[in-house]
Motif scaffolding. Structure first.
Motif, mmCIF file in Angstrom:
data_model
loop_
_atom_site.group_PDB
_atom_site.id
_atom_site.type_symbol
_atom_site.label_atom_id
_atom_site.label_comp_id
_atom_site.label_asym_id
_atom_site.label_seq_id
_atom_site.Cartn_x
_atom_site.Cartn_y
_atom_site.Cartn_z
ATOM 1 N N ARG A 149 39.945 37.697 39.448
ATOM 2 C CA ARG A 149 40.643 37.454 37.993
ATOM 3 C C ARG A 149 41.978 37.510 38.578
ATOM 4 N N GLU A 150 42.497 38.429 39.444
ATOM 5 C CA GLU A 150 44.179 38.192 39.782
ATOM 6 C C GLU A 150 44.442 36.985 40.636
ATOM 7 N N ARG A 182 38.050 42.302 39.450
ATOM 8 C CA ARG A 182 39.676 42.367 39.183
ATOM 9 C C ARG A 182 40.230 41.449 40.271
ATOM 10 N N TRP A 206 36.013 46.007 41.536
ATOM 11 C CA TRP A 206 37.100 45.804 42.169
ATOM 12 C C TRP A 206 36.909 44.114 42.582
#
Length: 257
Positions: free
Chosen positions: A159-160, A156, A153
Motif C-alpha cells: 500500500r505504501e 502495508r 507487513w
C-alpha cells in the motif's frame, strides 16, 4: 525481404491486425508452405532459427517478445519443469482467441501510452506468457499447497509503495520486489488479501484522491488530474465517470451545493 534478426534464445508471438495474403516465410533458410494469414490469427517465431518474411504488401502486427529468461521465470513460478521449446508450425497462422483477446486489451495502451496503467500492462503480459507456456510449451504446474495472501507487513508495504508512486505509476515487479515476492505470487496474494488486482486498487486510490483534490477550488481539473496520476483532464474524466457515475465537474458542483 525482412532484415536479419540477431540470433537469440527467444521467441516472438505475432498477432496479425490485418489480412496478409500469400504469406512467404523462411526458417533456417527454408521456405515454409505459403499461406494466407487472417486478421486475429497469431504466428510464433523462434529467433534461434533465423526467421525471415517477404513484406511485399501492407501489414500490421502486434509483436510479443518472450526471451528464455521470461519462460524460465514463468515455469519456476508455476513449480513446473522448465520449457525446452515451443511447439508450432512455422509460417502458419493459428486462431488463438486468448492471444487475440489479450492483444486487444493492450492496443488502447499502445495507442495512448500516456494513459496506460503500467500495472495493468504487466498483468496482461504475464497472462500472455503463461498462456504461451502452457499452450505451446506444454507447461503443467506441479501440485503444491494453495497460496495465501500477503502478510500484514507485506500488505502495508505494498500500500505504501503504490501510494508513494500514485502520480507516476510503478511496474508490478517493483512492488513485488518491495514485498520480497515473485511477480506471480505477489499478484495472487494481493488480490486474495485486498479483493482486487494491484492496478485496479491503484486506480481506485487515484479516484479517491481526486475527490479530495476537487474540494480545493484553487485547483483546475487539469491540476487535479496531474496531482492524482492521470495523464490529462480527459483521462481523469473518463476514469472518474466510470468509477463514480458522474464527471469530476458535476461532482465538484454537487459539493458546492
Amino acid at each position: 525481404m525482412a532484415g536479419p534478426i540477431q540470433y537469440e534464445d527467444a521467441f516472438v508471438v505475432g498477432l496479425k491486425l490485418r489480412d496478409f495474403p500469400a504469406h512467404k516465410y523462411w526458417e533456417d533458410g527454408r521456405l515454409t508452405p505459403v499461406c494466407d494469414l487472417r486478421a486475429g490469427e497469431s504466428c510464433l517465431h523462434d529467433l534461434k532459427r533465423a526467421p525471415t518474411v517477404l513484406l511485399d504488401q501492407p501489414y500490421h502486427t502486434l509483436a510479443f517478445y518472450l526471451p528464455r529468461a521470461a519462460l524460465d521465470a514463468i515455469a519456476d513460478e508455476a513449480n513446473a519443469p522448465r520449457i525446452r521449446d515451443l511447439s508450432y508450425q512455422p509460417g502458419a497462422g493459428v486462431n488463438d482467441v486468448a492471444i487475440s483477446g489479450l492483444g486487444g486489451l493492450l492496443r488502447p495502451a499502445l495507442s495512448h501510452p500516456d494513459q496506460a496503467n503500467r500495472l495493468f500492462v504487466d498483468h496482461v503480459l504475464l497472462a500472455l506468457g503463461v498462456h504461451v507456456a502452457q499452450t505451446y510449451g506444454g507447461m503443467r504446474p506441479m501440485l503444491r499447497p494453495a497460496r495465501g495472501g500477503l502478510t500484514p507487513w507485506q500488505e502495508r508495504r505494498a500500500r505504501e509503495f503504490l501510494l508513494a508512486n500514485i502520480k507516476n505509476g510503478v511496474a508490478l515487479k517493483q512492488v513485488a520486489r518491495e514485498c520480497g515476492l515473485s511477480v506471480g505470487y505477489f499478484s495472487h496474494a494481493f488480490r486474495r488479501t485486498l479483493g482486487v488486482a494491484p492496478h485496479k486498487w491503484l486506480t481506485e486510490q487515484r479516484v479517491e484522491l481526486s475527490k479530495e483534490k476537487l474540494r480545493d477550488d484553487g485547483l483546475s481539473l487539469s491540476d487535479v488530474a496531474a496531482e492524482c496520476g492521470f495523464s490529462d483532464q480527459s483521462h481523469l474524466t473518463r476514469i472518474f465517470r466510470q468509477a463514480v457515475g458522474v464527471t469530476p465537474g458535476v461532482w465538484r458542483r454537487a459539493l458546492k451545493r
